[in-house]
Scaffold this motif. Structure first.
Motif, PDB file in Angstrom:
ATOM      1  N   PRO A 190       0.808  -1.224   0.000  1.00 35.07           N
ATOM      2  CA  PRO A 190       0.000   0.000   0.000  1.00 35.07           C
ATOM      3  C   PRO A 190       0.837   1.269   0.000  1.00 35.07           C
ATOM      4  CG  PRO A 190      -0.132  -1.140   2.130  1.00 35.07           C
ATOM      5  CD  PRO A 190       0.528  -2.079   1.168  1.00 35.07           C
ATOM      6  N   GLU A 191       2.087   1.213   0.481  1.00 33.77           N
ATOM      7  CA  GLU A 191       2.948   2.399   0.464  1.00 33.77           C
ATOM      8  C   GLU A 191       3.170   2.900  -0.956  1.00 33.77           C
ATOM      9  OE1 GLU A 191       4.497   0.007   4.068  1.00 33.77           O
ATOM     10  OE2 GLU A 191       3.576  -0.374   2.119  1.00 33.77           O
ATOM     11  N   VAL A 192       3.288   1.974  -1.909  1.00 32.94           N
ATOM     12  CA  VAL A 192       3.517   2.357  -3.300  1.00 32.94           C
ATOM     13  C   VAL A 192       2.291   3.058  -3.856  1.00 32.94           C
ATOM     14  CG1 VAL A 192       4.080   1.527  -5.617  1.00 32.94           C
ATOM     15  CG2 VAL A 192       5.121   0.438  -3.613  1.00 32.94           C
ATOM     16  N   ASP A 193       1.127   2.547  -3.503  1.00 34.38           N
ATOM     17  CA  ASP A 193      -0.129   3.145  -3.960  1.00 34.38           C
ATOM     18  C   ASP A 193      -0.299   4.545  -3.391  1.00 34.38           C
ATOM     19  OD1 ASP A 193      -2.603   3.001  -5.375  1.00 34.38           O
ATOM     20  OD2 ASP A 193      -3.639   2.686  -3.470  1.00 34.38           O
ATOM     21  N   THR A 194       0.145   4.741  -2.133  1.00 33.37           N
ATOM     22  CA  THR A 194      -0.044   6.015  -1.455  1.00 33.37           C
ATOM     23  C   THR A 194       1.032   7.037  -1.797  1.00 33.37           C
ATOM     24  OG1 THR A 194      -1.113   4.892   0.407  1.00 33.37           O
ATOM     25  CG2 THR A 194      -0.301   7.125   0.804  1.00 33.37           C
ATOM     26  N   LEU A 195       2.300   6.622  -1.760  1.00 32.63           N
ATOM     27  CA  LEU A 195       3.407   7.556  -1.940  1.00 32.63           C
ATOM     28  C   LEU A 195       3.849   7.688  -3.391  1.00 32.63           C
ATOM     29  CD1 LEU A 195       5.599   6.525   1.132  1.00 32.63           C
ATOM     30  CD2 LEU A 195       4.024   8.464   0.954  1.00 32.63           C
ATOM     31  N   GLY A 196       3.439   6.740  -4.220  1.00 31.09           N
ATOM     32  CA  GLY A 196       3.836   6.790  -5.619  1.00 31.09           C
ATOM     33  C   GLY A 196       5.079   5.948  -5.881  1.00 31.09           C
ATOM     34  N   PRO A 197       5.455   5.822  -7.160  1.00 32.73           N
ATOM     35  CA  PRO A 197       6.577   4.951  -7.537  1.00 32.73           C
ATOM     36  C   PRO A 197       7.922   5.397  -6.972  1.00 32.73           C
ATOM     37  CG  PRO A 197       5.849   6.270  -9.411  1.00 32.73           C
ATOM     38  CD  PRO A 197       4.825   6.459  -8.336  1.00 32.73           C
ATOM     39  N   GLY A 198       8.029   6.649  -6.516  1.00 36.26           N
ATOM     40  CA  GLY A 198       9.287   7.132  -5.954  1.00 36.26           C
ATOM     41  C   GLY A 198       9.740   6.346  -4.742  1.00 36.26           C
ATOM     42  N   VAL A 199       8.787   5.718  -4.037  1.00 34.81           N
ATOM     43  CA  VAL A 199       9.144   4.947  -2.847  1.00 34.81           C
ATOM     44  C   VAL A 199       9.950   3.709  -3.220  1.00 34.81           C
ATOM     45  CG1 VAL A 199       7.108   3.444  -2.769  1.00 34.81           C
ATOM     46  CG2 VAL A 199       8.217   4.132  -0.633  1.00 34.81           C
ATOM     47  N   MET A 200       9.919   3.326  -4.499  1.00 35.39           N
ATOM     48  CA  MET A 200      10.715   2.181  -4.934  1.00 35.39           C
ATOM     49  C   MET A 200      12.207   2.443  -4.781  1.00 35.39           C
ATOM     50  SD  MET A 200       8.499  -0.066  -5.655  1.00 35.39           S
ATOM     51  CE  MET A 200       9.570  -1.293  -6.350  1.00 35.39           C
ATOM     52  N   ILE A 201      12.593   3.715  -4.720  1.00 38.56           N
ATOM     53  CA  ILE A 201      13.998   4.047  -4.451  1.00 38.56           C
ATOM     54  C   ILE A 201      14.437   3.425  -3.136  1.00 38.56           C
ATOM     55  CG2 ILE A 201      15.601   5.938  -3.914  1.00 38.56           C
ATOM     56  CD1 ILE A 201      13.920   7.706  -5.780  1.00 38.56           C
ATOM     57  N   PHE A 202      13.550   3.483  -2.137  1.00 39.78           N
ATOM     58  CA  PHE A 202      13.880   2.917  -0.829  1.00 39.78           C
ATOM     59  C   PHE A 202      13.981   1.404  -0.889  1.00 39.78           C
ATOM     60  CE2 PHE A 202      12.453   0.994   3.173  1.00 39.78           C
ATOM     61  CZ  PHE A 202      13.452   1.454   4.019  1.00 39.78           C
ATOM     62  N   TYR A 203      13.010   0.762  -1.533  1.00 31.50           N
ATOM     63  CA  TYR A 203      13.002  -0.702  -1.577  1.00 31.50           C
ATOM     64  C   TYR A 203      14.190  -1.249  -2.377  1.00 31.50           C
ATOM     65  CZ  TYR A 203       8.270  -0.504   0.326  1.00 31.50           C
ATOM     66  OH  TYR A 203       7.184  -0.282   1.133  1.00 31.50           O
ATOM     67  N   ILE A 204      14.433  -0.674  -3.552  1.00 38.90           N
ATOM     68  CA  ILE A 204      15.552  -1.139  -4.369  1.00 38.90           C
ATOM     69  C   ILE A 204      16.877  -0.781  -3.700  1.00 38.90           C
ATOM     70  CG2 ILE A 204      16.716  -0.897  -6.599  1.00 38.90           C
ATOM     71  CD1 ILE A 204      13.944  -0.433  -7.849  1.00 38.90           C
ATOM     72  N   GLY A 205      16.936   0.431  -3.120  1.00 34.70           N
ATOM     73  CA  GLY A 205      18.149   0.851  -2.422  1.00 34.70           C
ATOM     74  C   GLY A 205      18.461  -0.041  -1.234  1.00 34.70           C
ATOM     75  N   THR A 206      17.411  -0.450  -0.517  1.00 35.73           N
ATOM     76  CA  THR A 206      17.616  -1.358   0.613  1.00 35.73           C
ATOM     77  C   THR A 206      18.118  -2.709   0.119  1.00 35.73           C
ATOM     78  OG1 THR A 206      15.866  -0.268   1.895  1.00 35.73           O
ATOM     79  CG2 THR A 206      16.509  -2.489   2.580  1.00 35.73           C
ATOM     80  N   GLY A 207      17.534  -3.216  -0.967  1.00 33.45           N
ATOM     81  CA  GLY A 207      17.995  -4.474  -1.541  1.00 33.45           C
ATOM     82  C   GLY A 207      19.449  -4.392  -1.974  1.00 33.45           C
ATOM     83  N   LEU A 208      19.847  -3.248  -2.562  1.00 32.32           N
ATOM     84  CA  LEU A 208      21.232  -3.067  -2.993  1.00 32.32           C
ATOM     85  C   LEU A 208      22.169  -3.045  -1.795  1.00 32.32           C
ATOM     86  CD1 LEU A 208      23.135  -2.557  -5.390  1.00 32.32           C
ATOM     87  CD2 LEU A 208      22.719  -0.105  -5.074  1.00 32.32           C
ATOM     88  N   PHE A 209      21.768  -2.348  -0.752  1.00 32.57           N
ATOM     89  CA  PHE A 209      22.574  -2.298   0.476  1.00 32.57           C
ATOM     90  C   PHE A 209      22.756  -3.693   1.071  1.00 32.57           C
ATOM     91  CE2 PHE A 209      22.305  -2.195   5.174  1.00 32.57           C
ATOM     92  CZ  PHE A 209      23.538  -1.618   5.453  1.00 32.57           C
TER      93      PHE A 209
END
Length: 311
Positions: A190-209
């Protein structure tokens, strides 16, 4: 030589693809269901919580992924004949001190950042603490969240990273591919639906870390501890009506949801600082080789491993 640990046991490339492909298929099905649903994820979550209660909904969200951990470990042990140790680390045994250190470090940082946010923006938070509901939440969280996060680590940074690395014979591609896929796994949140696709920076960035600390440390221990702390402390500290985990946490975020510093600062500030700290603490060197170098063949690995054991 963490990726090369995948050679242990009865190495066959196809054995690395059954579980990931099945999981990816479920991810795609879930995302398509969300995309074409006439009701938003936020509304569906609110309706479920009203009917079942937040604790039961949390159990329903966590249990399939917690169960998935045992599927991964069972597959690796019984089908691949690979030890859980080899899936976890290149060390002679799993380093539990690393797991606990990463868990306590990131848990402490999460608490600190949350308290700073509450201190400077008290209007954005509502004190939500109720002892009995919170204790029930804590029990559910302690029992299920580490299993859920460990499943994701063993699937993405373990089973999948080893399989892809052994196939393409380099480290950079499995690092980037699993990080991207880890981020895409959260598209239905639901965070993606609410905050928009920009929140994917956090998810992908966390995966990269998480991928970087796995390859640099030649094991999953730090990633296991970090990920468990991230989800557990997050569930216990703050909830909101638009997050995946809606819980009886200590605080409720009542602010207008926006893509703010709390999403971007961890990726671009905190994670790089943690990488520097871990590198100093554990003596990480040869960054280029460990993150982008070649993966040895089975013969090279066995020769080097046999030599290492005999020295």
């Amino acid at each position: 030589m963490y990726i090369e640990q995948g050679y242990e046991g009865e190495y066959k490339q196809w054995k690395f693809w059954i579980l990931p492909l099945g999981f990816i298929a479920l991810m795609v099905f879930n995302y398509i269901s969300v995309l074409y649903s006439p009701v938003s994820v936020e509304v569906m979550m609110a309706d479920m919580i009203e009917k079942l209660g937040s604790n039961l909904v949390l159990i329903l969200l966590l249990f399939p992924l917690a169960l998935g951990l045992f599927f991964v470990l069972g597959w690796v042990k019984l089908v691949q004949s690979q030890s859980i140790r080899a899936l976890t680390t290149s060390r002679k045994k799993v380093d539990w001190k690393r797991i606990w250190f990463a868990f306590l470090l990131w848990g402490g940082i999460t608490v600190g950042l949350t308290l700073i946010d509450v201190w400077f923006s008290p209007e954005n938070f509502e004190f939500n603490f109720q002892l009995i509901p919170f204790l029930k939440l804590a029990l559910i969280g302690v029992l299920l969240i580490p299993l859920q996060t460990s499943f994701e680590e063993y699937m993405f940074r373990g089973h999948m990273m080893q399989g892809i690395g052994l196939l393409v014979k380099n480290r950079w591609f499995p690092l980037l591919f699993t990080s991207l896929l880890f981020g895409l796994m959260h598209l239905g949140n639901p965070e993606v639906d609410t905050l928009g696709p920009g929140v994917m920076i956090f998810y992908i960035g966390t995966g990269l870390f998480l991928g970087i600390i796995t390859l640099m440390d030649e094991g999953l221990e730090l990633a296991l501890g970090f990920h468990a702390a991230n989800n557990l402390f997050g569930a216990l500290l703050v909830t909101a009506d638009w997050t995946a985990f809606q819980t009886n946490s200590i605080y409720r975020d009542v602010s207008e949801p926006v893509l703010g510093w709390d999403i971007l600062v961890p990726v671009f500030v905190v994670f790089p600082l943690l990488l520097y700290y871990f590198s100093r603490k554990y003596g990480w060197k040869n960054w280029k080789e460990r993150l982008a170098g070649k993966v040895h063949t089975k013969e090279e690995f066995e020769e080097n491993y046999s030599h290492a054991k005999s020295v």
